[in-house]
Design an enzyme around this catalytic site. Structure first.
Site, PDB file in Angstrom:
ATOM      1  N   ASP A 133       0.846  -1.204   0.000  1.00 39.92           N
ATOM      2  CA  ASP A 133       0.000   0.000   0.000  1.00 39.92           C
ATOM      3  C   ASP A 133       0.879   1.251   0.000  1.00 39.92           C
ATOM      4  O   ASP A 133       1.780   1.382   0.824  1.00 39.92           O
ATOM      5  CB  ASP A 133      -0.910  -0.006   1.230  1.00 39.92           C
ATOM      6  CG  ASP A 133      -1.961  -1.102   1.129  1.00 39.92           C
ATOM      7  OD1 ASP A 133      -2.834  -1.019   0.259  1.00 39.92           O
ATOM      8  OD2 ASP A 133      -1.877  -2.080   1.907  1.00 39.92           O
ATOM      9  N   GLU A 206      -0.746  -3.544 -10.297  1.00 39.66           N
ATOM     10  CA  GLU A 206       0.160  -2.908 -11.262  1.00 39.66           C
ATOM     11  C   GLU A 206      -0.554  -2.614 -12.575  1.00 39.66           C
ATOM     12  O   GLU A 206      -0.325  -1.573 -13.205  1.00 39.66           O
ATOM     13  CB  GLU A 206       1.330  -3.868 -11.503  1.00 39.66           C
ATOM     14  CG  GLU A 206       2.382  -3.379 -12.471  1.00 39.66           C
ATOM     15  CD  GLU A 206       3.546  -4.373 -12.580  1.00 39.66           C
ATOM     16  OE1 GLU A 206       3.336  -5.579 -12.329  1.00 39.66           O
ATOM     17  OE2 GLU A 206       4.655  -3.933 -12.905  1.00 39.66           O
TER      18      GLU A 206
HETATM   19  C1  SAM Z   1      -1.939  -2.436  -3.033  1.00 37.95           C
HETATM   20  S1  SAM Z   1      -2.322  -4.087  -2.665  1.00 37.95           S
HETATM   21  C2  SAM Z   1      -1.299  -5.016  -3.823  1.00 37.95           C
HETATM   22  C3  SAM Z   1      -1.750  -6.430  -3.969  1.00 37.95           C
HETATM   23  C4  SAM Z   1      -0.936  -7.304  -4.948  1.00 37.95           C
HETATM   24  N1  SAM Z   1       0.411  -7.506  -4.452  1.00 37.95           N
HETATM   25  C5  SAM Z   1      -0.909  -6.702  -6.316  1.00 37.95           C
HETATM   26  O1  SAM Z   1       0.135  -6.131  -6.687  1.00 37.95           O
HETATM   27  O2  SAM Z   1      -1.931  -6.793  -7.009  1.00 37.95           O
HETATM   28  C6  SAM Z   1      -1.466  -4.332  -1.144  1.00 37.95           C
HETATM   29  C7  SAM Z   1      -1.906  -5.566  -0.398  1.00 37.95           C
HETATM   30  O3  SAM Z   1      -1.085  -5.703   0.751  1.00 37.95           O
HETATM   31  C8  SAM Z   1      -1.894  -6.110   1.830  1.00 37.95           C
HETATM   32  N2  SAM Z   1      -1.185  -5.721   3.069  1.00 37.95           N
HETATM   33  C9  SAM Z   1      -0.759  -4.496   3.405  1.00 37.95           C
HETATM   34  N3  SAM Z   1      -0.103  -4.533   4.581  1.00 37.95           N
HETATM   35  C10 SAM Z   1      -0.122  -5.841   4.985  1.00 37.95           C
HETATM   36  C11 SAM Z   1       0.380  -6.521   6.120  1.00 37.95           C
HETATM   37  N4  SAM Z   1       1.035  -5.875   7.080  1.00 37.95           N
HETATM   38  N5  SAM Z   1       0.179  -7.833   6.207  1.00 37.95           N
HETATM   39  C12 SAM Z   1      -0.494  -8.507   5.240  1.00 37.95           C
HETATM   40  N6  SAM Z   1      -0.992  -7.914   4.143  1.00 37.95           N
HETATM   41  C13 SAM Z   1      -0.819  -6.601   4.016  1.00 37.95           C
HETATM   42  C14 SAM Z   1      -3.230  -5.415   1.598  1.00 37.95           C
HETATM   43  O4  SAM Z   1      -4.297  -6.049   2.266  1.00 37.95           O
HETATM   44  C15 SAM Z   1      -3.343  -5.528   0.078  1.00 37.95           C
HETATM   45  O5  SAM Z   1      -3.998  -6.717  -0.312  1.00 37.95           O
END
Ligand code: SAM
Length: 224
Positions: A133, A206
């Site tokens: 994020d 992406e």
């Molecule tokens: C912006 S999305 C990107 C998802 C995927 N990697 C993609 O590129 O399509 C970020 C993901 O990271 C997860 N996330 C963020 N911080 C996290 C944490 N501390 N532990 C587990 N998941 C986390 C969010 O729930 C979300 O699904």
């Protein structure tokens, strides 16, 4: 090791509500008992969650899991443990792993930072965090996953030669990733920020950035 959940820990994720598809819901009910790992009871060597045990890559924030599936399929001798707080996405990943008959995927619904606290030093072949994020507002930068403490913990969990692979389409976050990893003595950042290597599938997140004209940056840091 963790001593419970520190009350002051800053969350790196947004609370999200989204629909769980019927196939994902069914996969969660049927497959989570066998393929799920709980943060509180995770084995310190995640390789023990596979039969036979094997080198493991931890994928942090697997989202809807399309990239996880493609990379697991391409590398069946490596175990992939995908951790995300987003239950519908983990359900979709489980449904996909079953559909593709993948035996090298395990999932954890929870906070990756807490899971990492439980793992043994030197126990991972790799750690991936694709498009964590971005937290674009300056007052939220403290919520970004990639901070000095994260880089230090990640480096310690990697076996020598293991890699921390990060990607983002936010230029400022890419610079932060490079700065943080370059300052970590256990990591070698090699050529620094690079374009997406052809073997890393384009992720769901992406793809939306590309449609909006945002280029991606990858950083692959190796454990010295
Ligand atoms: C912006 S999305 C990107 C998802 C995927 N990697 C993609 O590129 O399509 C970020 C993901 O990271 C997860 N996330 C963020 N911080 C996290 C944490 N501390 N532990 C587990 N998941 C986390 C969010 O729930 C979300 O699904």
């Amino acid at each position: 090791m963790s001593e419970g959940r520190p009350a002051h820990r800053i969350r790196t994720f947004h609370p999200r509500r989204s629909r769980t598809t019927p196939s994902a819901a069914s996969a969660l009910i049927r497959l989570l008992p066998g393929w799920g790992i709980e943060v509180e009871t995770a084995p310190s060597y995640l390789g023990d969650a596979f039969a036979p045990p094997r080198p493991v890559v931890l994928e942090i924030g697997s989202g809807m899991g399309e990239t996880t599936l493609a990379m697991a399929q391409a590398d069946p001798d490596t175990g992939i443990v995908a951790v995300d707080v987003h239950t519908p996405g983990i359900g979709a990943l489980l449904a996909g792993a079953e559909r593709e008959s993948l035996g090298n995927v395990r999932v954890c619904i929870g906070d990756a930072v807490e899971l990492m606290d439980r793992l043994a030093l030197g126990s991972l072949a790799g750690i991936r965090a694709y498009f964590p994020d971005p937290w674009p507002k300056v007052r939220h930068h403290k919520r970004r996953l990639v901070q000095p403490a994260f880089a230090h913990r990640a480096a310690g969990l990697l076996a020598p030669g293991g890699t921390l692979h990060l990607a983002t389409d936010i230029a400022h976050y890419a610079d932060q990733m490079l700065e943080v990893c370059a300052a970590e003595p256990l990591l070698d950042v090699g050529p620094g920020l690079v374009a997406r290597p052809s073997w890393r599938p384009i992720t769901g997140y992406e793809r939306r950035g590309m449609a909006a004209g945002r280029p991606s940056f990858d950083l692959i840091a190796s454990r010295r």
